[in-house]
Enzyme design. Structure first.
Site, PDB file in Angstrom:
ATOM      1  N   PRO A  52       9.511  -4.718  -0.289  1.00 30.59           N
ATOM      2  CA  PRO A  52      10.632  -4.452   0.614  1.00 30.59           C
ATOM      3  C   PRO A  52      10.179  -4.347   2.075  1.00 30.59           C
ATOM      4  CG  PRO A  52      10.523  -2.803  -1.143  1.00 30.59           C
ATOM      5  CD  PRO A  52       9.342  -3.681  -1.306  1.00 30.59           C
ATOM      6  N   LYS A  70       0.835  -1.214   0.000  1.00 32.17           N
ATOM      7  CA  LYS A  70       0.000   0.000   0.000  1.00 32.17           C
ATOM      8  C   LYS A  70       0.859   1.248   0.000  1.00 32.17           C
ATOM      9  CE  LYS A  70       0.868   1.490   4.290  1.00 32.17           C
ATOM     10  NZ  LYS A  70       1.625   2.685   4.529  1.00 32.17           N
ATOM     11  N   ASP A 105      -2.170  -1.423   9.932  1.00 32.26           N
ATOM     12  CA  ASP A 105      -2.339  -1.498   8.470  1.00 32.26           C
ATOM     13  C   ASP A 105      -2.911  -2.838   8.001  1.00 32.26           C
ATOM     14  OD1 ASP A 105      -1.286   1.038   8.128  1.00 32.26           O
ATOM     15  OD2 ASP A 105       0.750   0.318   7.788  1.00 32.26           O
ATOM     16  N   GLY A 141       7.729   1.283   4.504  1.00 25.44           N
ATOM     17  CA  GLY A 141       6.552   2.165   4.412  1.00 25.44           C
ATOM     18  C   GLY A 141       5.505   1.652   3.442  1.00 25.44           C
ATOM     19  N   ALA A 183       3.890  -1.426   4.000  1.00 30.48           N
ATOM     20  CA  ALA A 183       3.050  -2.383   4.751  1.00 30.48           C
ATOM     21  C   ALA A 183       3.232  -3.828   4.273  1.00 30.48           C
ATOM     22  CB  ALA A 183       1.577  -1.978   4.706  1.00 30.48           C
ATOM     23  N   GLY A 184       4.475  -4.199   3.967  1.00 32.03           N
ATOM     24  CA  GLY A 184       4.756  -5.562   3.506  1.00 32.03           C
ATOM     25  C   GLY A 184       4.435  -6.611   4.570  1.00 32.03           C
ATOM     26  N   GLY A 185       4.845  -6.361   5.802  1.00 32.98           N
ATOM     27  CA  GLY A 185       4.568  -7.306   6.890  1.00 32.98           C
ATOM     28  C   GLY A 185       3.072  -7.429   7.127  1.00 32.98           C
ATOM     29  N   SER A 186       2.378  -6.310   7.029  1.00 32.56           N
ATOM     30  CA  SER A 186       0.912  -6.320   7.196  1.00 32.56           C
ATOM     31  C   SER A 186       0.259  -7.101   6.065  1.00 32.56           C
ATOM     32  CB  SER A 186       0.363  -4.885   7.190  1.00 32.56           C
ATOM     33  OG  SER A 186       0.975  -4.134   8.208  1.00 32.56           O
ATOM     34  N   ALA A 187       0.803  -6.970   4.855  1.00 33.40           N
ATOM     35  CA  ALA A 187       0.268  -7.714   3.705  1.00 33.40           C
ATOM     36  C   ALA A 187       0.405  -9.213   3.958  1.00 33.40           C
ATOM     37  CB  ALA A 187       1.008  -7.318   2.432  1.00 33.40           C
TER      38      ALA A 187
HETATM   39  O1  C5P Z   1      -0.011  -0.848  14.426  1.00 32.19           O
HETATM   40  P1  C5P Z   1       1.427  -1.074  14.146  1.00 32.19           P
HETATM   41  O2  C5P Z   1       1.965  -2.274  14.898  1.00 32.19           O
HETATM   42  O3  C5P Z   1       1.761  -1.131  12.702  1.00 32.19           O
HETATM   43  O4  C5P Z   1       2.174   0.177  14.710  1.00 32.19           O
HETATM   44  C1  C5P Z   1       3.564   0.214  14.916  1.00 32.19           C
HETATM   45  C2  C5P Z   1       3.894   1.451  15.722  1.00 32.19           C
HETATM   46  O5  C5P Z   1       3.682   2.617  14.916  1.00 32.19           O
HETATM   47  C3  C5P Z   1       3.053   1.660  16.956  1.00 32.19           C
HETATM   48  O6  C5P Z   1       3.576   0.958  18.061  1.00 32.19           O
HETATM   49  C4  C5P Z   1       3.140   3.169  17.144  1.00 32.19           C
HETATM   50  O7  C5P Z   1       4.377   3.518  17.722  1.00 32.19           O
HETATM   51  C5  C5P Z   1       3.154   3.674  15.700  1.00 32.19           C
HETATM   52  N1  C5P Z   1       1.810   4.042  15.231  1.00 32.19           N
HETATM   53  C6  C5P Z   1       1.218   5.166  15.752  1.00 32.19           C
HETATM   54  N2  C5P Z   1      -0.036   5.527  15.320  1.00 32.19           N
HETATM   55  C7  C5P Z   1      -0.686   4.785  14.398  1.00 32.19           C
HETATM   56  C8  C5P Z   1      -0.072   3.637  13.843  1.00 32.19           C
HETATM   57  C9  C5P Z   1       1.182   3.291  14.289  1.00 32.19           C
HETATM   58  O8  C5P Z   1       1.785   5.852  16.593  1.00 32.19           O
HETATM   59  N3  C5P Z   1      -1.902   5.168  14.005  1.00 32.19           N
END
Ligand code: C5P
Length: 314
Positions: free
Chosen positions: A101, A10, A143, A105, A107-111
């Site tokens: 990659p 994404k 994500d 940025g 969202a590969g892990g989320s994918a």
């Molecule tokens: O949700 P995810 O595990 O991808 O988020 C990783 C980190 O990114 C969170 O621990 C937080 O530090 C930051 N984050 C945030 N606000 C969001 C999404 C992510 O601060 N809306």
């Protein structure tokens, strides 16, 4: 039986970031857009002799190096979470082919996590509707719900509250992949510091509660490329550039290559550039590669759907 899911990367066409909340997350208003650079997740029956308490995970593809196929991997965690929520043993052989990659940025892990949820839902015959998968996805990461959905969607909350939005036509983008990684929490943390120090003014949210940019949504629905070019925005960009200064030159190289607009993708460091059509995108990518300001480029289109293939004979 085997299930293969192709899950897109994404980009965020607009990412407005509010102040940090009590739970450490930031309130967002974003427009997610899935593009045609996909990881492939395959879920197959595990052989009978294999321990059913842990999913088996193997990794391949160009970006697998350095990733651990253990239970810290979001793909493994997704299988465990679904099995637990559905009350079934996490019995599955997973393979993830990484073309997206890592820590980029995109969202590969989320994918990968989303692909595992979708694939295991099929493999285990759970029959969960997408909305139920999305609710579980939100527990895995901000994500992941969008990665389950694909296409283009407006996101609020920490990114998990989604509304699919209409987009006219196919959009042409060039990704500039750089030889660097950025940690998402670090980028959010740096933005907070910069705001506290009076920097990153342009990144301050304009209104509360945050809403996805209505003008951008209208321009996407109308297929107006020039208008969208003027509305791309990422509040995390200043912090990403601060932590990874070479990104500024990558952004400039894309604009010098004739792109209509360019932006850091999510928390970076990948940059993406908007092109008028496929030919224009190929030209921008060529010129970016020649500039030497990125490691590689990928010409992609969006919005991209999640693709599911079920092979019964496997
Ligand atoms: O949700 P995810 O595990 O991808 O988020 C990783 C980190 O990114 C969170 O621990 C937080 O530090 C930051 N984050 C945030 N606000 C969001 C999404 C992510 O601060 N809306």
């Amino acid at each position: 039986m085997g299930v293969t899911v192709r899950v897109p990367a994404k980009i965020n066409l607009s990412l407005r970031v509010g102040p940090a909340r009590a739970d450490g997350f930031h309130e967002l208003a974003t427009v997610f857009h899935a593009v045609s650079l996909c990881d492939e997740v395959t879920a197959a029956d595990a052989p009978p002799e294999v321990d059913a308490e842990l999913p088996l995970l193997t990794l391949g593809g160009v970006y697998a190096d350095g990733l651990e196929p253990d239970d810290s991997n979001l793909a493994t965690r997704a299988a465990m979470a679904l099995a637990e929520a559905a009350g079934v043993p996490p019995r599955v052989r997973l393979h993830v082919r990484k073309s997206i990659p890592v820590a980029a940025g995109l969202a590969g892990g989320s994918a990968d996590a989303a692909g595992v949820l979708i694939a295991c839902n099929e493999l285990w015959g759970l029959g969960w509707p997408v909305d139920r998968l999305r609710m579980l996805a939100a527990q895995l990461g901000s994500d992941v719900p969008f990665a389950v959905l694909g296409g283009t969607a407006a996101g609020t909350g920490r990114g998990e509250r989604l509304r699919p939005v209409p987009v006219e036509g196919r959009w042409h983008w060039v990704l500039a992949i750089v030889d660097d990684e950025l940690s998402t929490p670090r980028v959010y943390g740096r933005l907070d510091e910069m705001r506290a120090g009076g920097q990153a003014h342009e990144g301050e949210p304009v209104s509360e509660p945050l809403e996805p940019d209505d003008r951008l949504l209208r321009a996407l629905a109308a297929g107006s490329v020039e208008e969208v070019a003027g509305l791309l925005r990422n509040d995390l960009q200043a912090a990403a550039v601060d932590l990874c200064p070479s990104v500024a030159a990558t952004l400039q190289a894309g604009l010098d290559s004739g792109a209509l607009a360019g932006l850091v993708s999510g928390s970076g460091p990948t940059c993406f550039f908007l092109a008028r059509d496929a030919g224009h995108a190929a030209d921008v990518a060529d010129s970016l590669e020649t500039s030497g300001r990125c490691a590689s480029t990928a010409v992609v289109t969006g919005p991209e759907a999640v693709h599911i293939e079920v092979e019964r004979s496997r």
